[in-house]
Motif scaffolding. Structure first.
Motif, PDB file in Angstrom:
ATOM      1  N   VAL A   1      38.328  41.781  35.907  1.00 55.14           N
ATOM      2  CA  VAL A   1      38.624  42.480  34.645  1.00 55.14           C
ATOM      3  C   VAL A   1      40.125  42.455  34.326  1.00 55.14           C
ATOM      4  O   VAL A   1      40.576  43.115  33.386  1.00 55.14           O
ATOM      5  CB  VAL A   1      38.113  43.940  34.679  1.00 55.14           C
ATOM      6  N   GLY A   2      40.903  41.706  35.112  1.00 56.77           N
ATOM      7  CA  GLY A   2      42.321  41.536  34.817  1.00 56.77           C
ATOM      8  C   GLY A   2      43.204  42.663  35.266  1.00 56.77           C
ATOM      9  O   GLY A   2      44.344  42.789  34.810  1.00 56.77           O
ATOM     10  N   PHE A   3      42.707  43.508  36.193  1.00 57.93           N
ATOM     11  CA  PHE A   3      43.518  44.632  36.662  1.00 57.93           C
ATOM     12  C   PHE A   3      44.551  44.187  37.688  1.00 57.93           C
ATOM     13  O   PHE A   3      45.655  44.716  37.745  1.00 57.93           O
ATOM     14  CB  PHE A   3      42.618  45.719  37.249  1.00 57.93           C
ATOM     15  N   ILE A   4      44.188  43.222  38.537  1.00 54.63           N
ATOM     16  CA  ILE A   4      45.134  42.641  39.490  1.00 54.63           C
ATOM     17  C   ILE A   4      45.198  41.140  39.260  1.00 54.63           C
ATOM     18  O   ILE A   4      44.220  40.521  38.845  1.00 54.63           O
ATOM     19  CB  ILE A   4      44.762  42.959  40.955  1.00 54.63           C
ATOM     20  N   GLU A   5      46.350  40.564  39.525  1.00 51.62           N
ATOM     21  CA  GLU A   5      46.579  39.154  39.243  1.00 51.62           C
ATOM     22  C   GLU A   5      46.397  38.331  40.513  1.00 51.62           C
ATOM     23  O   GLU A   5      46.810  38.751  41.605  1.00 51.62           O
ATOM     24  CB  GLU A   5      47.995  38.972  38.696  1.00 51.62           C
ATOM     25  N   PRO A   6      45.777  37.141  40.420  1.00 52.80           N
ATOM     26  CA  PRO A   6      45.578  36.303  41.604  1.00 52.80           C
ATOM     27  C   PRO A   6      46.901  35.891  42.246  1.00 52.80           C
ATOM     28  O   PRO A   6      47.877  35.638  41.540  1.00 52.80           O
ATOM     29  CB  PRO A   6      44.838  35.074  41.057  1.00 52.80           C
ATOM     30  N   SER A   7      46.928  35.840  43.584  1.00 47.57           N
ATOM     31  CA  SER A   7      48.082  35.282  44.278  1.00 47.57           C
ATOM     32  C   SER A   7      48.065  33.763  44.147  1.00 47.57           C
ATOM     33  O   SER A   7      49.116  33.122  44.040  1.00 47.57           O
ATOM     34  CB  SER A   7      48.058  35.687  45.759  1.00 47.57           C
ATOM     35  N   LYS A   8      46.856  33.212  44.165  1.00 45.46           N
ATOM     36  CA  LYS A   8      46.656  31.772  43.938  1.00 45.46           C
ATOM     37  C   LYS A   8      45.344  31.588  43.192  1.00 45.46           C
ATOM     38  O   LYS A   8      44.482  32.463  43.200  1.00 45.46           O
ATOM     39  CB  LYS A   8      46.609  31.004  45.264  1.00 45.46           C
ATOM     40  N   GLY A   9      45.184  30.409  42.583  1.00 45.17           N
ATOM     41  CA  GLY A   9      43.954  30.128  41.869  1.00 45.17           C
ATOM     42  C   GLY A   9      43.933  30.784  40.499  1.00 45.17           C
ATOM     43  O   GLY A   9      44.969  31.231  39.987  1.00 45.17           O
ATOM     44  N   ALA A  10      42.752  30.836  39.901  1.00 41.64           N
ATOM     45  CA  ALA A  10      42.642  31.351  38.536  1.00 41.64           C
ATOM     46  C   ALA A  10      41.284  31.994  38.293  1.00 41.64           C
ATOM     47  O   ALA A  10      40.293  31.642  38.924  1.00 41.64           O
ATOM     48  CB  ALA A  10      42.860  30.219  37.532  1.00 41.64           C
ATOM     49  N   ILE A  11      41.287  32.954  37.375  1.00 35.67           N
ATOM     50  CA  ILE A  11      40.048  33.552  36.860  1.00 35.67           C
ATOM     51  C   ILE A  11      40.089  33.363  35.353  1.00 35.67           C
ATOM     52  O   ILE A  11      40.985  33.889  34.674  1.00 35.67           O
ATOM     53  CB  ILE A  11      39.942  35.043  37.226  1.00 35.67           C
ATOM     54  N   ARG A  12      39.133  32.617  34.837  1.00 40.89           N
ATOM     55  CA  ARG A  12      39.171  32.247  33.411  1.00 40.89           C
ATOM     56  C   ARG A  12      37.953  32.803  32.666  1.00 40.89           C
ATOM     57  O   ARG A  12      36.838  32.750  33.175  1.00 40.89           O
ATOM     58  CB  ARG A  12      39.216  30.725  33.253  1.00 40.89           C
ATOM     59  N   LEU A  13      38.215  33.294  31.481  1.00 37.76           N
ATOM     60  CA  LEU A  13      37.161  33.720  30.560  1.00 37.76           C
ATOM     61  C   LEU A  13      37.175  32.744  29.397  1.00 37.76           C
ATOM     62  O   LEU A  13      38.177  32.648  28.676  1.00 37.76           O
ATOM     63  CB  LEU A  13      37.422  35.151  30.083  1.00 37.76           C
ATOM     64  N   ASP A  14      36.090  32.011  29.260  1.00 33.13           N
ATOM     65  CA  ASP A  14      36.012  30.955  28.234  1.00 33.13           C
ATOM     66  C   ASP A  14      37.156  29.951  28.379  1.00 33.13           C
ATOM     67  O   ASP A  14      37.743  29.486  27.391  1.00 33.13           O
ATOM     68  CB  ASP A  14      36.036  31.553  26.829  1.00 33.13           C
ATOM     69  N   GLY A  15      37.513  29.626  29.621  1.00 36.13           N
ATOM     70  CA  GLY A  15      38.536  28.626  29.878  1.00 36.13           C
ATOM     71  C   GLY A  15      39.962  29.127  29.816  1.00 36.13           C
ATOM     72  O   GLY A  15      40.897  28.373  30.064  1.00 36.13           O
ATOM     73  N   VAL A  16      40.160  30.431  29.473  1.00 34.47           N
ATOM     74  CA  VAL A  16      41.502  31.012  29.376  1.00 34.47           C
ATOM     75  C   VAL A  16      41.645  32.099  30.437  1.00 34.47           C
ATOM     76  O   VAL A  16      40.732  32.901  30.635  1.00 34.47           O
ATOM     77  CB  VAL A  16      41.751  31.622  27.975  1.00 34.47           C
ATOM     78  N   SER A  17      42.789  32.104  31.140  1.00 36.39           N
ATOM     79  CA  SER A  17      43.027  33.129  32.162  1.00 36.39           C
ATOM     80  C   SER A  17      42.839  34.518  31.569  1.00 36.39           C
ATOM     81  O   SER A  17      43.279  34.800  30.445  1.00 36.39           O
ATOM     82  CB  SER A  17      44.446  32.995  32.717  1.00 36.39           C
ATOM     83  N   VAL A  18      42.178  35.406  32.316  1.00 39.69           N
ATOM     84  CA  VAL A  18      41.958  36.767  31.810  1.00 39.69           C
ATOM     85  C   VAL A  18      43.282  37.483  31.557  1.00 39.69           C
ATOM     86  O   VAL A  18      43.346  38.458  30.804  1.00 39.69           O
ATOM     87  CB  VAL A  18      41.097  37.605  32.785  1.00 39.69           C
ATOM     88  N   PHE A  19      44.371  36.977  32.190  1.00 44.82           N
ATOM     89  CA  PHE A  19      45.686  37.566  31.969  1.00 44.82           C
ATOM     90  C   PHE A  19      46.352  36.984  30.732  1.00 44.82           C
ATOM     91  O   PHE A  19      47.391  37.467  30.297  1.00 44.82           O
ATOM     92  CB  PHE A  19      46.572  37.354  33.196  1.00 44.82           C
ATOM     93  N   GLY A  20      45.757  35.945  30.156  1.00 44.67           N
ATOM     94  CA  GLY A  20      46.285  35.352  28.936  1.00 44.67           C
ATOM     95  C   GLY A  20      45.752  36.020  27.689  1.00 44.67           C
ATOM     96  O   GLY A  20      46.230  35.765  26.587  1.00 44.67           O
ATOM     97  N   TRP A  21      44.762  36.893  27.865  1.00 44.39           N
ATOM     98  CA  TRP A  21      44.179  37.604  26.725  1.00 44.39           C
ATOM     99  C   TRP A  21      45.009  38.847  26.395  1.00 44.39           C
ATOM    100  O   TRP A  21      45.569  39.495  27.272  1.00 44.39           O
ATOM    101  CB  TRP A  21      42.753  38.035  27.036  1.00 44.39           C
ATOM    102  N   LYS A  22      45.063  39.162  25.129  1.00 48.13           N
ATOM    103  CA  LYS A  22      45.694  40.401  24.687  1.00 48.13           C
ATOM    104  C   LYS A  22      44.779  41.561  25.079  1.00 48.13           C
ATOM    105  O   LYS A  22      43.648  41.626  24.629  1.00 48.13           O
ATOM    106  CB  LYS A  22      45.880  40.362  23.165  1.00 48.13           C
ATOM    107  N   LYS A  23      45.281  42.474  25.917  1.00 50.13           N
ATOM    108  CA  LYS A  23      44.435  43.541  26.459  1.00 50.13           C
ATOM    109  C   LYS A  23      43.802  44.399  25.372  1.00 50.13           C
ATOM    110  O   LYS A  23      42.645  44.799  25.470  1.00 50.13           O
ATOM    111  CB  LYS A  23      45.252  44.427  27.407  1.00 50.13           C
ATOM    112  N   SER A  24      44.584  44.681  24.335  1.00 50.80           N
ATOM    113  CA  SER A  24      44.059  45.532  23.260  1.00 50.80           C
ATOM    114  C   SER A  24      42.906  44.860  22.526  1.00 50.80           C
ATOM    115  O   SER A  24      42.048  45.525  21.952  1.00 50.80           O
ATOM    116  CB  SER A  24      45.175  45.868  22.267  1.00 50.80           C
ATOM    117  N   GLU A  25      42.876  43.516  22.545  1.00 52.90           N
ATOM    118  CA  GLU A  25      41.804  42.779  21.874  1.00 52.90           C
ATOM    119  C   GLU A  25      40.644  42.507  22.823  1.00 52.90           C
ATOM    120  O   GLU A  25      39.483  42.540  22.425  1.00 52.90           O
ATOM    121  CB  GLU A  25      42.343  41.466  21.315  1.00 52.90           C
ATOM    122  N   LEU A  26      40.964  42.234  24.095  1.00 48.22           N
ATOM    123  CA  LEU A  26      39.918  41.905  25.064  1.00 48.22           C
ATOM    124  C   LEU A  26      39.103  43.126  25.460  1.00 48.22           C
ATOM    125  O   LEU A  26      37.912  43.020  25.760  1.00 48.22           O
ATOM    126  CB  LEU A  26      40.547  41.275  26.318  1.00 48.22           C
TER     127      LEU A  26
END
Length: 587
Positions: free
Chosen positions: A381-406
């Protein structure tokens, strides 16, 4: 070699942006601090030209000017206070949201730090409208008053300067002595509050197991340390204030004594005797701001420490750039070579996690306690950031989403569920505008209809913990309703059935079928009954992924293994029978 420029901090930059307020306040201070001279000038004129003029009209005009000066002085002081207030509000508008967001996003695991900086922000805001703030702006004008006394006579000026220096010495000594006690007081106060808060959270255990006397002794020890440090700080501050009063009284008396001596020696004419009284009053005005600051030095120290703490906090938690806007997500979640460690020098909690979940699918995450499942939920849910690797929602990192919109497209149920201070509907609708259709659906799927009917005001009932005792199972259902409200595209539920009875658990498993129709659903659980409605299974052991597959393939694989084992057992039995028969024939 050029000197290295002093680093400009974020807080100092914000203060600098508000320098126009401070310049305006200082400009007004010049006049508001000078206007207290009006009664002195009135006295000088009254016992001079006015009396010798033998005119009531002159007396009336001079008195009218005095009243006007005093009214103007009060008005200017009010305007200055309004400037300080506006400055504090403007600075708060700059800092409040910035600090508030950082506290909740980056210090949620250390609430003591977060609550302290919020308290420091309040302390700094209050200081801007406090008497010591105005006194600090009046201090430069003390030198003007001292010059005026020197103009009357240098010897009296020296006596006045001596009084000011003595007051300054008392002020510096007070600052040096009282500051450690105030720091200890604040530290002990925080420790006492934390102990009380921690104990209150476990009040049921404390009462039922008779631990209250032991808890009281622990709290009393910390509270006594706070009271002792408070008493020490108050004692030192009172001593400093007494010293300031002594300096003020000594200064006034010495000015009068020096003035009388000069008159006796015919250095000052008898007709200028009134100037001695004037010099005494001006000397008192010169020391007054210093006396105000020393008498409220505890407030000054608290504001200074608050400024430093906020400055360090902002430096430690720099403002992050706002992520770009994205189109509404579909819900496809992909985890690629995900690793997480809390700190660089600590071992990984999770490593080499890889999976993909599509919309309409349910992934059940299994594993023993401490395997890292909850950490994975926080990362999803984007609360903590990966030390390595990636978590993607629809191909975009969950940390790349605007929190207020996501946020409206994401649902999350943590293990530890706390309700917000608000109504039942506000807790589910996330304090947003109520969509009745979504609210009714969330209540139905979370099996909360019966609970809502029992509430005195239905969905508009305030869930105040001091009035309503809400069981853990109901809290969990409210948390589930909040997570699924609005049909989010991604829903992550951490142990959603841990507080449910068997009947509620059965109803929830039935609801899962409907919940996952519009969402990508991930459930972290120990409850294997949920596997009956799952599409995918992920097992984690000691932070490492062991199995990720569809239920169908896992069942097929298990059947294949079972059949292979059965065939092997049959062959072994046939082999034993054959060998036994052969042995009998040979004999």
């Amino acid at each position: 070699m050029a000197k290295e420029k002093e680093k400009i901090t974020e807080l100092s930059k914000i203060i600098k942006e508000h320098s126009s307020y401070l310049y305006a306040a200082f400009a007004i201070s010049i006049f508001s601090a000078a206007l207290p001279l009006a009664p002195i000038a009135y006295m000088r004129v009254l016992f001079g030209p006015v009396l010798f003029s033998d005119s009531v009209l002159n007396l009336a005009w001079v008195t009218l000017v005095l009243v006007g000066a005093l009214i103007l002085g009060g008005l200017l002081e009010w305007v200055r206070q309004q400037i300080f207030f506006s400055c504090s509000v403007s600075i708060s508008n700059k800092l409040d949201k910035r600090v508030f967001n950082s506290v909740f996003k980056e210090t949620s695991d250390n609430w003591i730090e977060g609550s302290k900086v919020l308290s420091d922000l309040r302390t700094l805001r209050l200081f801007f409208t406090s008497p010591p703030m105005g006194a600090l702006f009046d201090v430069p004008l003390c030198f003007v008053f001292l010059i005026l006394i020197f103009v009357i006579h240098p010897y009296m000026g020296l006596m006045s300067l001596l009084g000011a220096v003595l007051a300054l010495i008392f002020g510096l000594m007070t600052e040096k002595k009282v500051t450690p006690h105030i720091e200890d007081m604040q530290s002990n106060m925080n420790a006492s509050r934390y102990e009380l808060n921690s104990s209150f959270k476990n009040s049921q255990t404390a009462v039922s197991m008779g631990i209250i006397p032991n808890i009281f002794r622990r709290w009393e020890l910390k509270n006594n340390k706070y009271l002792i440090s408070q008493a020490n700080a108050s004692g030192v501050q009172a001593l400093g204030a007494s010293g300031m009063k002594f300096a003020l009284s000594l200064q006034g008396s010495m000015i009068l004594g020096v003035g009388a001596t000069l008159m006796i020696l015919d250095i000052i004419n008898l007709r200028d005797a009134g100037n001695i009284i004037i010099a005494k009053f001006i000397g008192a005005l010169a020391v007054r701001p210093l006396m105000m600051i020393v008498m409220q030095w505890q407030f000054v120290v608290s504001a200074r420490e608050a400024y430093r703490n906020i400055e360090k906090f902002l430096e430690k938690h720099p403002e992050k750039k706002e992520s770009m806007s994205m189109p509404e997500p579909v819900g496809k979640i992909t985890v690629d070579k995900f690793e997480f460690k809390p700190k660089p020098d600590m071992p990984n909690i999770l490593e080499n996690i890889n999976f993909q979940v599509n919309p309409g699918q349910l992934l059940t995450v299994l594993g023993h306690s401490g395997a890292g499942k909850t950490t994975l939920a926080k990362a999803l849910v984007g609360f903590i950031e990966p030390s390595k690797g990636a978590i993607r929602l629809d191909g975009v990192s969950v940390f790349g989403w605007k929190k207020s919109e996501l946020g409206k497209h994401l649902g999350y149920l943590p293990q530890d569920i706390e309700l917000f201070d608000g109504t039942f509907s506000e807790n589910i609708t996330r304090f947003d505008k109520v969509n009745q259709e979504y609210l009714d659906r969330a209540i139905k799927l979370a099996n909360l209809n019966q609970f809502v009917e029992s509430l005195p005001e239905g969905v508009n009932t305030n869930l105040n913990p001091d009035i309503l005792r809400i069981p853990g199972g109901i809290k969990q259902k409210i948390g589930i309703a909040r997570a699924i409200y609005g049909d989010p595209k991604l829903i992550v539920l951490d142990e959603p059935t841990s507080n449910m009875d068997q009947e509620s658990e059965k109803q929830f498993i039935e609801s899962i079928k409907e919940i996952k129709e519009n969402s990508t659903l991930i459930i972290i659980t120990h409850n294997r009954e949920i596997l009956l409605v799952s599409d995918l299974v992920l097992t984690i052991e000691n932070g490492t992924q062991k199995i990720f597959n569809t239920i169908k393939e896992i069942v097929t694989e298990m059947r294949a293994k079972k059949n292979a084992a059965l065939q092997k057992k049959t062959l072994d039995l046939q082999k034993q029978t054959f060998l036994k028969s052969k042995k009998e024939n040979e004999s």
